[in-house]
Scaffold this motif. Structure first.
Motif, PDB file in Angstrom:
ATOM      1  N   PRO A  48       6.723  -8.139 -10.268  1.00  0.00           N
ATOM      2  CA  PRO A  48       5.269  -7.963 -10.391  1.00  0.00           C
ATOM      3  C   PRO A  48       4.448  -8.854  -9.456  1.00  0.00           C
ATOM      4  N   PHE A  75       0.837  -1.207   0.000  1.00  0.00           N
ATOM      5  CA  PHE A  75       0.000   0.000   0.000  1.00  0.00           C
ATOM      6  C   PHE A  75       0.865   1.248   0.000  1.00  0.00           C
ATOM      7  N   ARG A  76       1.785   1.266   0.949  1.00  0.00           N
ATOM      8  CA  ARG A  76       2.645   2.434   1.124  1.00  0.00           C
ATOM      9  C   ARG A  76       3.437   2.686  -0.150  1.00  0.00           C
ATOM     10  N   LEU A  91       2.172  -7.227  -6.894  1.00  0.00           N
ATOM     11  CA  LEU A  91       0.974  -6.578  -7.417  1.00  0.00           C
ATOM     12  C   LEU A  91      -0.153  -7.561  -7.661  1.00  0.00           C
ATOM     13  N   ARG A  92       0.231  -8.800  -7.873  1.00  0.00           N
ATOM     14  CA  ARG A  92      -0.786  -9.794  -8.239  1.00  0.00           C
ATOM     15  C   ARG A  92      -1.489 -10.386  -7.038  1.00  0.00           C
ATOM     16  N   ALA A 149       9.266  -1.334 -15.477  1.00  0.00           N
ATOM     17  CA  ALA A 149       8.553  -2.368 -16.227  1.00  0.00           C
ATOM     18  C   ALA A 149       9.178  -2.541 -17.614  1.00  0.00           C
ATOM     19  N   LEU A 152       2.704   1.924  -3.192  1.00  0.00           N
ATOM     20  CA  LEU A 152       1.869   2.334  -4.326  1.00  0.00           C
ATOM     21  C   LEU A 152       1.222   3.697  -4.130  1.00  0.00           C
ATOM     22  N   ARG A 177       4.904   5.246  -8.443  1.00  0.00           N
ATOM     23  CA  ARG A 177       4.188   4.514  -9.500  1.00  0.00           C
ATOM     24  C   ARG A 177       4.869   4.744 -10.855  1.00  0.00           C
ATOM     25  N   ALA A 224      -3.841 -10.053  -5.261  1.00  0.00           N
ATOM     26  CA  ALA A 224      -5.119  -9.390  -5.031  1.00  0.00           C
ATOM     27  C   ALA A 224      -5.917 -10.030  -3.907  1.00  0.00           C
ATOM     28  N   TRP A 281      -5.854  -8.446  -0.213  1.00  0.00           N
ATOM     29  CA  TRP A 281      -6.443  -7.159   0.176  1.00  0.00           C
ATOM     30  C   TRP A 281      -7.614  -7.376   1.130  1.00  0.00           C
ATOM     31  N   LEU A 322       7.905   2.569 -11.065  1.00  0.00           N
ATOM     32  CA  LEU A 322       7.538   1.174 -11.365  1.00  0.00           C
ATOM     33  C   LEU A 322       7.313   0.977 -12.861  1.00  0.00           C
ATOM     34  N   MET A 323       6.640   1.954 -13.463  1.00  0.00           N
ATOM     35  CA  MET A 323       6.356   1.809 -14.894  1.00  0.00           C
ATOM     36  C   MET A 323       7.627   1.871 -15.727  1.00  0.00           C
ATOM     37  N   LEU A 334      11.828  -4.763 -11.463  1.00  0.00           N
ATOM     38  CA  LEU A 334      10.417  -4.876 -11.057  1.00  0.00           C
ATOM     39  C   LEU A 334      10.089  -6.316 -10.665  1.00  0.00           C
TER      40      LEU A 334
END
Lengths: 111, 155
Positions: free
Chosen positions: A71, A7-8, A74-75, A23, A10, A16, A77, A80, A19-20, A69
């Motif tokens: 990933p 969270f922190r 991020l996955r 990527a 992102l 962000r 999910a 959460w 990160l891109m 990176l």
């Protein structure tokens, strides 16, 4: 994986953007810094927070250290829900405590 | 009032919802005040900029490093039926602009109050954020993301 750290990591638009960029390819601190109008020290701080969220990892490329990176963080999910479930458990316990205190104070006032 | 009467059908059918219950040895009006009054919100959560009011935006704040108040959680008060139902959108800084929805239902029970909390849309909001970032990745990642995209679409 600590969801709070993700969270922190992102929460900040610069992070962000970093990160891109990562990527596309892995980069050293210097390469990341060239692309932002902030100091190298500030970039370094962002990278540390991203690493704490397991969103990037650091590897050696010759004498350089490069950021890559990851990933997977991020996955996650599914986590959460668990995070917010725990969050509400804590909040509701605090609410019960606050209401109990309020009721005790009202009782004292009546006496 | 029972849960089945107050819960909207689309919520009951939604899998992306967190449900919590808590019992209070206090009348509903007292618990209600802790959900809507700025100072009382601060005693268990974070103080609001102003008392919650239907149709208005709300902001919960914390003390910032510079001594000022920093917005922590915000959203809009969608529905207020004192002292039985409060429904708000719930945006957390980390989630960007993605909204989730929180409903507090207060029912009389055993001489006190039973609170039911529903938090909807967390997974969709977070998966959406993750997809937004991952969408910028090389197309080679697509197959890894297939299941996540399918999960989001199925909601």
């Amino acid at each position: 994986m600590d969801v709070q750290n993700v969270f922190r990591a992102l929460s900040d638009p610069t992070r962000r953007d970093i990160l891109m960029m990562l990527a596309e390819r892995e980069m050293s601190i210097g390469e990341v810094s060239e692309r932002f109008e902030i100091t190298r020290a500030a970039v370094k701080k962002h990278l540390i927070i991203l690493r704490e969220g397991d969103l990037i990892s650091v590897h050696s490329r010759g004498r350089e250290k490069v950021n890559r990176l990851e990933p997977d963080a991020l996955r996650g999910a599914a986590d959460w829900i668990g995070y917010f479930s725990g969050f509400w458990d804590g909040r509701l316990a605090a609410l019960q405590e606050a209401v109990t205190k309020e009721m005790e104070e009202r009782k004292d006032d009546d006496d | 009032m029972t849960m089945t009467e107050t819960m909207r059908p689309e919520v009951a059918a939604n899998r992306d919802v967190i449900t919590k219950t808590a019992f209070f040895d206090a009348p509903r009006e007292v618990v209600w005040s802790f959900l809507t009054n700025t100072e009382k919100l601060g005693r268990w959560y974070h103080p609001a900029r102003q008392d919650l009011a239907e149709g208005r935006d709300y902001t919960l704040t914390r003390a910032g490093d510079d001594g000022g108040q920093v917005a922590l959680i915000w959203g809009r008060v969608l529905e207020m039926r004192a002292p039985s139902l409060l429904r708000v959108t719930f945006v957390i800084e980390e989630m960007g602009t993605a909204d989730t929805e929180v409903t507090f239902i207060l029912e009389e029970a055993l001489g006190g109050t039973r609170l039911t909390l529903l938090h909807e849309g967390v997974e969709a909001a977070m998966a959406g954020r993750a997809l937004g970032l991952l969408g910028h990745l090389d197309p080679g990642w697509d197959e890894h993301l297939g299941s996540l995209r399918a999960a989001v679409r199925s909601r």
